[in-house]
Design an enzyme around this catalytic site. Sequence first.
Site, PDB file in Angstrom:
ATOM      1  N   ASP A 132       0.860  -1.192   0.000  1.00 22.06           N
ATOM      2  CA  ASP A 132       0.000   0.000   0.000  1.00 22.06           C
ATOM      3  C   ASP A 132       0.893   1.236   0.000  1.00 22.06           C
ATOM      4  OD1 ASP A 132      -1.684   2.240   0.980  1.00 22.06           O
ATOM      5  OD2 ASP A 132      -3.185   0.682   1.267  1.00 22.06           O
ATOM      6  N   ILE A 133       0.570   2.171  -0.869  1.00 24.03           N
ATOM      7  CA  ILE A 133       1.387   3.372  -1.015  1.00 24.03           C
ATOM      8  C   ILE A 133       1.427   4.174   0.294  1.00 24.03           C
ATOM      9  CG2 ILE A 133      -0.363   5.043  -1.826  1.00 24.03           C
ATOM     10  CD1 ILE A 133       1.622   5.614  -4.166  1.00 24.03           C
ATOM     11  N   HIS A 155     -10.302  -5.209  -2.778  1.00 20.12           N
ATOM     12  CA  HIS A 155      -8.953  -5.525  -2.280  1.00 20.12           C
ATOM     13  C   HIS A 155      -9.004  -5.803  -0.795  1.00 20.12           C
ATOM     14  CE1 HIS A 155      -9.625  -1.209  -1.994  1.00 20.12           C
ATOM     15  NE2 HIS A 155      -8.887  -1.245  -0.893  1.00 20.12           N
ATOM     16  N   ASN A 170     -12.649  -2.926   3.354  1.00 17.11           N
ATOM     17  CA  ASN A 170     -13.632  -1.859   3.454  1.00 17.11           C
ATOM     18  C   ASN A 170     -14.609  -2.013   2.289  1.00 17.11           C
ATOM     19  OD1 ASN A 170     -12.219  -0.729   5.657  1.00 17.11           O
ATOM     20  ND2 ASN A 170     -10.815   0.290   4.240  1.00 17.11           N
TER      21      ASN A 170
HETATM   22  P1  5GP Z   1      -9.455   1.494   0.696  1.00 17.61           P
HETATM   23  O1  5GP Z   1      -9.516   2.838   1.354  1.00 17.61           O
HETATM   24  O2  5GP Z   1     -10.226   1.481  -0.614  1.00 17.61           O
HETATM   25  O3  5GP Z   1      -9.832   0.344   1.585  1.00 17.61           O
HETATM   26  O4  5GP Z   1      -7.925   1.256   0.357  1.00 17.61           O
HETATM   27  C1  5GP Z   1      -7.328   1.792  -0.761  1.00 17.61           C
HETATM   28  C2  5GP Z   1      -5.856   1.813  -0.495  1.00 17.61           C
HETATM   29  O5  5GP Z   1      -5.179   1.960  -1.716  1.00 17.61           O
HETATM   30  C3  5GP Z   1      -5.423   2.971   0.404  1.00 17.61           C
HETATM   31  O6  5GP Z   1      -4.874   2.444   1.604  1.00 17.61           O
HETATM   32  C4  5GP Z   1      -4.411   3.724  -0.444  1.00 17.61           C
HETATM   33  O7  5GP Z   1      -3.268   4.133   0.288  1.00 17.61           O
HETATM   34  C5  5GP Z   1      -4.031   2.710  -1.495  1.00 17.61           C
HETATM   35  N1  5GP Z   1      -3.678   3.300  -2.778  1.00 17.61           N
HETATM   36  C6  5GP Z   1      -4.345   4.280  -3.446  1.00 17.61           C
HETATM   37  N2  5GP Z   1      -3.719   4.540  -4.606  1.00 17.61           N
HETATM   38  C7  5GP Z   1      -2.650   3.709  -4.672  1.00 17.61           C
HETATM   39  C8  5GP Z   1      -1.627   3.518  -5.652  1.00 17.61           C
HETATM   40  O8  5GP Z   1      -1.568   4.165  -6.693  1.00 17.61           O
HETATM   41  N3  5GP Z   1      -0.696   2.571  -5.373  1.00 17.61           N
HETATM   42  C9  5GP Z   1      -0.716   1.835  -4.220  1.00 17.61           C
HETATM   43  N4  5GP Z   1       0.262   0.932  -4.045  1.00 17.61           N
HETATM   44  N5  5GP Z   1      -1.676   1.982  -3.279  1.00 17.61           N
HETATM   45  C10 5GP Z   1      -2.625   2.916  -3.504  1.00 17.61           C
END
Ligand code: 5GP
Length: 131
Positions: free
Chosen positions: A28-29, A97, A84
């Site tokens: 995760d970034i 994811h 989530n």
């Molecule tokens: P969510 O909030 O949908 O459960 O998680 C999405 C996750 O994707 C976040 O924790 C965010 O940091 C990560 N994320 C968003 N854009 C990117 C990206 O371009 N590359 C990577 N590796 N992670 C990302």
Amino acid sequence: MCIFCEIIKGNIPSKKVYEDDNVLAILDISQITKGHTLVLPKKHFDNFLDLDDEYASHVFLAAKKITKMIDKAYKPLGFNIINNCNEIAGQSVMHYHLHIIPRYEKDELVMNHNDNSNKFDLDEIALKIRG
Ligand code: 5GP
Ligand code: ZN
């Protein structure tokens, strides 16, 4: 455009930790803790409600392997395995994811929740969900 589909196609760079025919796992970034990993099905599903049985199985089997890989690499004290589902629950990327978040002594992740069971009739809820 789906950012995770673009990562899977290789159009956007990522830090890969695991890959097989059906699943890609990347760091995760935003790294909530060291080794925070996202497990992505290579086929696009919007969220957990949308995910089919075949990919649910691929993702969870891969997540078990990857959790063990992180465990071996960093010996964390435990893990949160989180999904989530929809915006209200914190989903910001609408490609299903799973988060694998290793937990360390005194890390900064706080997961608080209240016990609201006194507000609800558990028999009624169980009946309603069972249909
Ligand atoms: P969510 O909030 O949908 O459960 O998680 C999405 C996750 O994707 C976040 O924790 C965010 O940091 C990560 N994320 C968003 N854009 C990117 C990206 O371009 N590359 C990577 N590796 N992670 C990302
Ligand atoms: Zn996608």
